[in-house]
Motif scaffolding. Structure first.
Motif, PDB file in Angstrom:
ATOM      1  N   GLY A  36       0.806  -1.268  -0.088  1.00 58.01           N
ATOM      2  CA  GLY A  36      -0.461   0.025  -0.031  1.00 58.01           C
ATOM      3  C   GLY A  36       0.571   1.298  -0.456  1.00 58.01           C
ATOM      4  O   GLY A  36       0.482   2.243  -0.646  1.00 58.01           O
ATOM      5  N   TRP A  37       1.935   1.330   0.435  1.00 59.50           N
ATOM      6  CA  TRP A  37       3.063   2.187   0.312  1.00 59.50           C
ATOM      7  C   TRP A  37       4.009   2.187  -0.258  1.00 59.50           C
ATOM      8  O   TRP A  37       3.726   3.306  -1.005  1.00 59.50           O
ATOM      9  CB  TRP A  37       3.933   2.325   2.170  1.00 59.50           C
ATOM     10  N   VAL A  38       4.785   1.607  -0.318  1.00 61.48           N
ATOM     11  CA  VAL A  38       6.266   1.370  -1.047  1.00 61.48           C
ATOM     12  C   VAL A  38       5.576   1.191  -2.381  1.00 61.48           C
ATOM     13  O   VAL A  38       6.220   2.244  -3.447  1.00 61.48           O
ATOM     14  CB  VAL A  38       6.653   0.530  -0.590  1.00 61.48           C
ATOM     15  N   TYR A  39       4.845   0.582  -2.581  1.00 64.93           N
ATOM     16  CA  TYR A  39       4.430   0.091  -4.168  1.00 64.93           C
ATOM     17  C   TYR A  39       3.762   1.071  -4.819  1.00 64.93           C
ATOM     18  O   TYR A  39       4.196   1.021  -5.983  1.00 64.93           O
ATOM     19  CB  TYR A  39       3.978  -1.137  -4.278  1.00 64.93           C
ATOM     20  N   LEU A  40       3.026   1.266  -4.120  1.00 71.37           N
ATOM     21  CA  LEU A  40       1.899   2.316  -5.307  1.00 71.37           C
ATOM     22  C   LEU A  40       2.474   3.450  -5.198  1.00 71.37           C
ATOM     23  O   LEU A  40       2.310   4.334  -6.148  1.00 71.37           O
ATOM     24  CB  LEU A  40       0.766   3.137  -3.809  1.00 71.37           C
ATOM     25  N   MET A  41       4.066   4.429  -4.126  1.00 73.86           N
ATOM     26  CA  MET A  41       5.510   5.168  -4.183  1.00 73.86           C
ATOM     27  C   MET A  41       5.318   4.916  -5.584  1.00 73.86           C
ATOM     28  O   MET A  41       5.767   6.109  -6.476  1.00 73.86           O
ATOM     29  CB  MET A  41       5.338   6.126  -2.798  1.00 73.86           C
ATOM     30  N   LEU A  42       6.312   3.477  -6.154  1.00 72.15           N
ATOM     31  CA  LEU A  42       7.499   3.438  -6.519  1.00 72.15           C
ATOM     32  C   LEU A  42       5.818   3.166  -8.126  1.00 72.15           C
ATOM     33  O   LEU A  42       6.263   3.927  -9.047  1.00 72.15           O
ATOM     34  CB  LEU A  42       7.951   1.415  -6.380  1.00 72.15           C
ATOM     35  N   TYR A  43       5.114   2.978  -7.702  1.00 71.08           N
ATOM     36  CA  TYR A  43       3.892   3.025  -9.266  1.00 71.08           C
ATOM     37  C   TYR A  43       4.380   4.497  -9.546  1.00 71.08           C
ATOM     38  O   TYR A  43       4.280   4.688 -10.477  1.00 71.08           O
ATOM     39  CB  TYR A  43       2.971   3.032  -8.758  1.00 71.08           C
ATOM     40  N   THR A  44       3.933   5.509  -8.798  1.00 67.52           N
ATOM     41  CA  THR A  44       3.344   6.780  -8.750  1.00 67.52           C
ATOM     42  C   THR A  44       4.410   7.434  -9.469  1.00 67.52           C
ATOM     43  O   THR A  44       4.540   8.398 -10.432  1.00 67.52           O
ATOM     44  CB  THR A  44       3.136   7.223  -7.505  1.00 67.52           C
ATOM     45  N   TYR A  45       6.120   7.355  -8.849  1.00 65.47           N
ATOM     46  CA  TYR A  45       7.198   7.865  -9.208  1.00 65.47           C
ATOM     47  C   TYR A  45       7.589   7.064 -11.204  1.00 65.47           C
ATOM     48  O   TYR A  45       8.269   8.159 -12.393  1.00 65.47           O
ATOM     49  CB  TYR A  45       8.060   7.635  -9.182  1.00 65.47           C
ATOM     50  N   ILE A  67      -7.842  -1.169  -4.309  1.00 63.41           N
ATOM     51  CA  ILE A  67      -8.772  -1.893  -4.359  1.00 63.41           C
ATOM     52  C   ILE A  67      -8.603  -3.010  -3.503  1.00 63.41           C
ATOM     53  O   ILE A  67      -8.717  -3.236  -2.643  1.00 63.41           O
ATOM     54  CB  ILE A  67     -10.252  -2.446  -4.751  1.00 63.41           C
ATOM     55  N   ALA A  68      -7.299  -3.537  -4.277  1.00 70.18           N
ATOM     56  CA  ALA A  68      -6.537  -4.596  -3.753  1.00 70.18           C
ATOM     57  C   ALA A  68      -6.209  -4.709  -2.449  1.00 70.18           C
ATOM     58  O   ALA A  68      -6.008  -6.031  -1.359  1.00 70.18           O
ATOM     59  CB  ALA A  68      -5.514  -5.228  -4.620  1.00 70.18           C
ATOM     60  N   VAL A  69      -5.035  -3.588  -1.942  1.00 63.72           N
ATOM     61  CA  VAL A  69      -4.492  -2.821  -1.277  1.00 63.72           C
ATOM     62  C   VAL A  69      -5.872  -2.921   0.303  1.00 63.72           C
ATOM     63  O   VAL A  69      -5.460  -3.628   1.538  1.00 63.72           O
ATOM     64  CB  VAL A  69      -3.822  -1.965  -1.255  1.00 63.72           C
ATOM     65  N   ILE A  70      -6.706  -2.235   0.184  1.00 60.12           N
ATOM     66  CA  ILE A  70      -7.716  -2.131   0.901  1.00 60.12           C
ATOM     67  C   ILE A  70      -8.062  -3.302   1.137  1.00 60.12           C
ATOM     68  O   ILE A  70      -8.692  -3.512   2.790  1.00 60.12           O
ATOM     69  CB  ILE A  70      -8.995  -1.091   0.499  1.00 60.12           C
ATOM     70  N   GLY A  71      -8.655  -4.189   0.497  1.00 58.12           N
ATOM     71  CA  GLY A  71      -8.896  -5.771   1.014  1.00 58.12           C
ATOM     72  C   GLY A  71      -8.365  -6.534   1.587  1.00 58.12           C
ATOM     73  O   GLY A  71      -8.954  -6.936   2.269  1.00 58.12           O
ATOM     74  N   MET A  72      -7.641  -6.239   1.428  1.00 55.46           N
ATOM     75  CA  MET A  72      -5.808  -6.948   2.548  1.00 55.46           C
ATOM     76  C   MET A  72      -6.164  -6.403   3.814  1.00 55.46           C
ATOM     77  O   MET A  72      -5.666  -6.743   4.067  1.00 55.46           O
ATOM     78  CB  MET A  72      -4.808  -6.988   1.701  1.00 55.46           C
ATOM     79  N   MET A  73      -6.132  -5.131   3.659  1.00 60.04           N
ATOM     80  CA  MET A  73      -5.995  -4.053   5.315  1.00 60.04           C
ATOM     81  C   MET A  73      -7.142  -4.509   5.804  1.00 60.04           C
ATOM     82  O   MET A  73      -7.272  -4.333   6.967  1.00 60.04           O
ATOM     83  CB  MET A  73      -6.230  -2.734   4.794  1.00 60.04           C
ATOM     84  N   ILE A  74      -8.596  -4.635   5.553  1.00 58.02           N
ATOM     85  CA  ILE A  74      -9.678  -4.454   5.874  1.00 58.02           C
ATOM     86  C   ILE A  74      -9.949  -6.383   6.616  1.00 58.02           C
ATOM     87  O   ILE A  74     -10.209  -7.412   7.777  1.00 58.02           O
ATOM     88  CB  ILE A  74     -10.997  -4.927   5.506  1.00 58.02           C
ATOM     89  N   SER A  75      -9.237  -7.043   4.930  1.00 51.85           N
ATOM     90  CA  SER A  75      -9.781  -9.280   5.791  1.00 51.85           C
ATOM     91  C   SER A  75      -8.135  -9.120   6.087  1.00 51.85           C
ATOM     92  O   SER A  75      -9.320 -10.502   7.280  1.00 51.85           O
ATOM     93  CB  SER A  75      -9.778  -9.720   4.448  1.00 51.85           C
TER      94      SER A  75
END
Length: 385
Positions: A36-45, A67-75
């Motif tokens: 959720g943090w590192v992957y998406l930041m590298l994706y963005t940059y 959505i995949a990250v949020i799903g993991m965060m909740i489940s």
């Protein structure tokens, strides 16, 4: 911020009871932090700097990944590895495969350095997922306590942290510094890739001991130190010029990240001594301290520097307070964890009020990150207006 709050709750669980399964919450914490943090930041940059033609697919793919990250965060906190969490994890892997495909296809740069580093980081990310696909067969055939299962996990983590994440932030740094292809870079690149592959031997040796793996790891560690020396030779002059044009926030975080990178390499250098390497593996405090040195110090340090450089934020008193709060929280928790590890090694037991102090020091981390989040949200709102 959410990953930091989960980490804080994990540390509070040693002070008082919490209504969560510790192991399940650990899975949630690690997945949110990494994916959720590192992957998406590298994706963005990668998209921001390297894809001049911003096709709509990147925006759509970003939100499906989110959505995949949020799903993991909740489940994960409620069921650990089970049908729902595994489904969202699989979705994230599929998104990452498609991300590699579109980045590889649309990458536009005249820099040979950038091309090599981007492709190397993406290949390591792809290779790392082989460890995930091995988990199912490992559990079905030999169980979660088997060497096969543990090595599969270490395979994934090693190439995520040392391949995808680390080379990813180096890619962005070299892009910003405009590092040019040279013989020196070629040596750096080869030693970096070789050391990343060879140092996998150490975590394998923990679960499938063999003397040859210790020798392979030793070669990898030596190459890693050579790579670090070449890294400094490559960036020295350009980094000094770059930092002169940046704010104190960017300078402080870049220096902080580079120092943590040096510490990480020095710590790994101790694995040249098999007895010490075994002590580190058997001492959970040293393992956790090293993971957080890598994740919070090196990777997050560089990412925060890139964020502040990109937004060109003014160093308000609140933001400066947030920066020093985060760094103090990191230093205090790392020192306390290392000290407790030394106490265990010496057979002295637990430091008096250790878990309470660790929890109190850990509060500083989400506070600092919350300040960053609020400041960046305000800045983003002003830009959108």
């Amino acid at each position: 911020m959410i990953a930091a709050l989960m980490g804080l709750l994990l540390r509070y669980s040693f002070v008082n009871d919490v209504p969560f399964n510790y192991r399940f919450l650990t899975h949630a914490h690690s997945h949110v932090a990494m994916l959720g943090w590192v992957y998406l930041m590298l994706y963005t940059y990668y998209v921001h700097y390297l894809i001049p033609d911003k096709k709509t697919i990147y925006n759509r793919l970003f939100w499906v990944t989110e959505i995949a990250v949020i799903g993991m965060m909740i489940s994960f906190p409620f069921q650990g590895y089970a049908a729902i969490s595994i489904s969202f994890s699989t979705l994230h892997i599929m998104c990452s495969y498609y991300f590699v495909f579109v980045i590889w296809k649309h990458l536009k740069t005249d820099s040979r350095v950038t091309k090599l580093l981007v492709r190397a980081s993406l290949l390591f990310m792809l290779v790392s997922t082989l460890g995930v696909w091995c988990l199912g067969p490992a559990v079905a055939t030999l169980g979660q306590t088997s060497a096969f299962y543990q090595i599969a996990i270490q395979f994934f983590l090693h190439f995520q942290f040392n391949g995808w994440f680390l080379i990813g932030v180096i890619t962005i740094l070299f892009f910003l510094l405009n590092i040019e292809y040279s013989q020196l870079f070629k040596y750096f690149f080869y030693t970096l890739i070789s050391s990343t592959i060879l140092t996998l031997a150490l975590p394998i040796q923990w679960f499938a001991p063999h003397n040859s793996l210790l020798w392979i790891n030793s070669v990898g560690v030596i190459l890693q130190i050579i790579s670090l020396v070449l890294f400094f030779k490559l960036i020295k002059q350009k980094l000094v010029r770059f930092l002169k044009k940046q704010s104190n926030l960017v300078r402080n975080f870049l220096v902080f990240a580079v120092l943590c990178l040096v510490l990480k390499n020095m710590f790994q250098l101790t694995s040249l001594f098999p007895e010490f390497a075994q002590i580190v593996y058997e001492n959970r405090n040293f393992v956790i301290g090293f993971i957080h040195l890598n994740m919070l110090g090196v990777i997050s340090g560089f990412l925060f520097a890139f964020i502040f450089q990109n937004f060109k934020l003014k160093a308000s008193k609140l933001l400066i307070l947030g920066v020093y709060t985060f760094i103090c929280g990191f230093l205090l928790t790392e020192l306390l964890i290392a000290l407790q590890g030394y106490y265990f090694y010496e057979g002295k037991g637990i430091i008096d009020q250790y878990y309470l102090m660790l929890f109190l020091f850990s509060i500083l981390l989400p506070i600092g990150i919350t300040v960053f989040t609020i400041t960046l949200s305000k800045e983003t709102y002003e830009i959108s207006k």
